[in-house]
Scaffold this active site. Structure first.
Site, PDB file in Angstrom:
ATOM      1  CB  SER A  34       8.174   1.955  -1.329  1.00 27.98           C
ATOM      2  OG  SER A  34       8.219   1.176   0.039  1.00 27.98           O
ATOM      3  CE1 TYR A  77       1.144  -0.812   4.483  1.00 25.58           C
ATOM      4  CE2 TYR A  77       0.529   0.765   4.560  1.00 25.58           C
ATOM      5  CZ  TYR A  77       1.092   0.156   4.671  1.00 25.58           C
ATOM      6  OH  TYR A  77       2.036   0.375   6.740  1.00 25.58           O
ATOM      7  CD  GLU A 114       9.320  -2.182   4.194  1.00 23.68           C
ATOM      8  OE1 GLU A 114       9.732  -0.729   3.933  1.00 23.68           O
ATOM      9  OE2 GLU A 114       9.375  -1.892   2.412  1.00 23.68           O
TER      10      GLU A 114
HETATM   11  C1  BEZ Z   1       4.324  -1.021   1.427  1.00 20.92           C
HETATM   12  O1  BEZ Z   1       3.266  -0.919   0.834  1.00 20.92           O
HETATM   13  O2  BEZ Z   1       4.889  -0.656   0.608  1.00 20.92           O
HETATM   14  C2  BEZ Z   1       5.104  -1.237   2.997  1.00 20.92           C
HETATM   15  C3  BEZ Z   1       4.773  -0.074   3.552  1.00 20.92           C
HETATM   16  C4  BEZ Z   1       5.056  -0.162   4.579  1.00 20.92           C
HETATM   17  C5  BEZ Z   1       5.206  -1.150   5.166  1.00 20.92           C
HETATM   18  C6  BEZ Z   1       5.788  -1.940   4.739  1.00 20.92           C
HETATM   19  C7  BEZ Z   1       5.633  -1.887   3.165  1.00 20.92           C
END
Ligand code: BEZ
Length: 255
Positions: free
Chosen positions: A13, A11, A138
């Protein structure tokens, strides 16, 4: 021990910078959350001395139980916009474009809070490696959770379409996937919200970290979210407003 494949939701990067070794990509949504740039970033889009902002999700239960979030909800999720305005070329909007949909925060249901994104399937042979990769990428306050992802479109599946065929369907007949997701919960040390949109935009406009300029992350995400759905349902008013404000501040600093 046999390791199974897994689905992971993007949701943030992950939407525009996919994980390695994925073999299926689908677009769709989760319900019961809002997406906000309320997670401080000192390892990707900022530094420990000057942290930037990245996205996290806040669940409905936390929103209802904490009055500090209610003003922000009133600005965005408690309003909706006409479809035609969403898909217009200009994307500029005014107060009169909004129509109130729900007035009482206590009456909100998960279906009122939809976040659009993507989900990737990682096959068994790469599951351990990719989970480790994501845990490192993350870090900074995010923890791993499981939520249902409702599929809108299968974008890439190649020879792995049998994985899709075996997925369950919800009451409305939509393919639904029990998926991993990284969330910076409201009790983690890097959670900064609620933060006024202009304040977040100022931080984003001036922050840079090892992964690049904070504004490039916001811009990449906003453009990627716009393109998730042709009729504009995926467009996210909060992201649009934040990007417009951050771009204006950036152009004032670098005319
Ligand atoms: C993502 O959806 O890209 C994401 C957002 C927050 C932490 C890890 C991934």
């Amino acid at each position: 021990m046999s390791i199974s494949g897994f689905w992971v939701i993007g949701y943030g990067s992950l939407i525009f910078k996919p994980p390695p070794h994925y073999v299926i990509k689908v677009t769709g949504s989760i319900t019961g959350f809002i997406r906000r740039f309320w997670q401080s970033s000192s390892d990707h889009r900022g530094t420990p001395e000057s942290p930037g902002r990245v996205v996290t999700l806040v669940p409905l239960e936390d929103l209802q139980n904490n009055p500090k979030f209610h003003d922000d909800l009133s600005l965005y999720e408690l309003k909706s916009k006409t479809r035609s305005e969403f898909s217009s070329a200009s994307r500029s909007f005014s107060e009169t474009d909004f129509i109130p949909v729900v007035h009482e925060i206590s009456h909100l249901t998960p279906q009122h809070l939809k976040v659009w994104g993507v989900a990737y399937y990682i096959p068994p042979e790469h599951a351990t490696e990719v989970r480790e990769y994501l845990d490192v990428r993350e870090q900074d306050g995010y923890t791993l959770h499981q939520v249902d992802f409702v599929v809108d479109q299968v974008v890439e599946s190649g020879i792995h379409s049998h994985v899709i065929d075996n997925l369950r369907r919800n009451g409305q007949g939509n393919i639904t996937i029990d998926s991993a997701i990284y969330i910076g919960t409201i009790d983690n040390g890097s959670f900064v919200g609620p933060e006024a949109l202009h304040d977040t935009a100022e931080v984003i406009a001036q922050s840079v970290g090892p992964s690049g300029r904070n504004i490039d992350y916001l811009s990449g995400l906003t453009h990627a979210v716009r393109s998730l759905q042709v009729d504009g349902e995926a467009a996210d008013l909060y992201l649009e407003d934040l990007l417009a404000t951050a771009e204006e501040l950036t152009s004032k600093t670098n005319p």
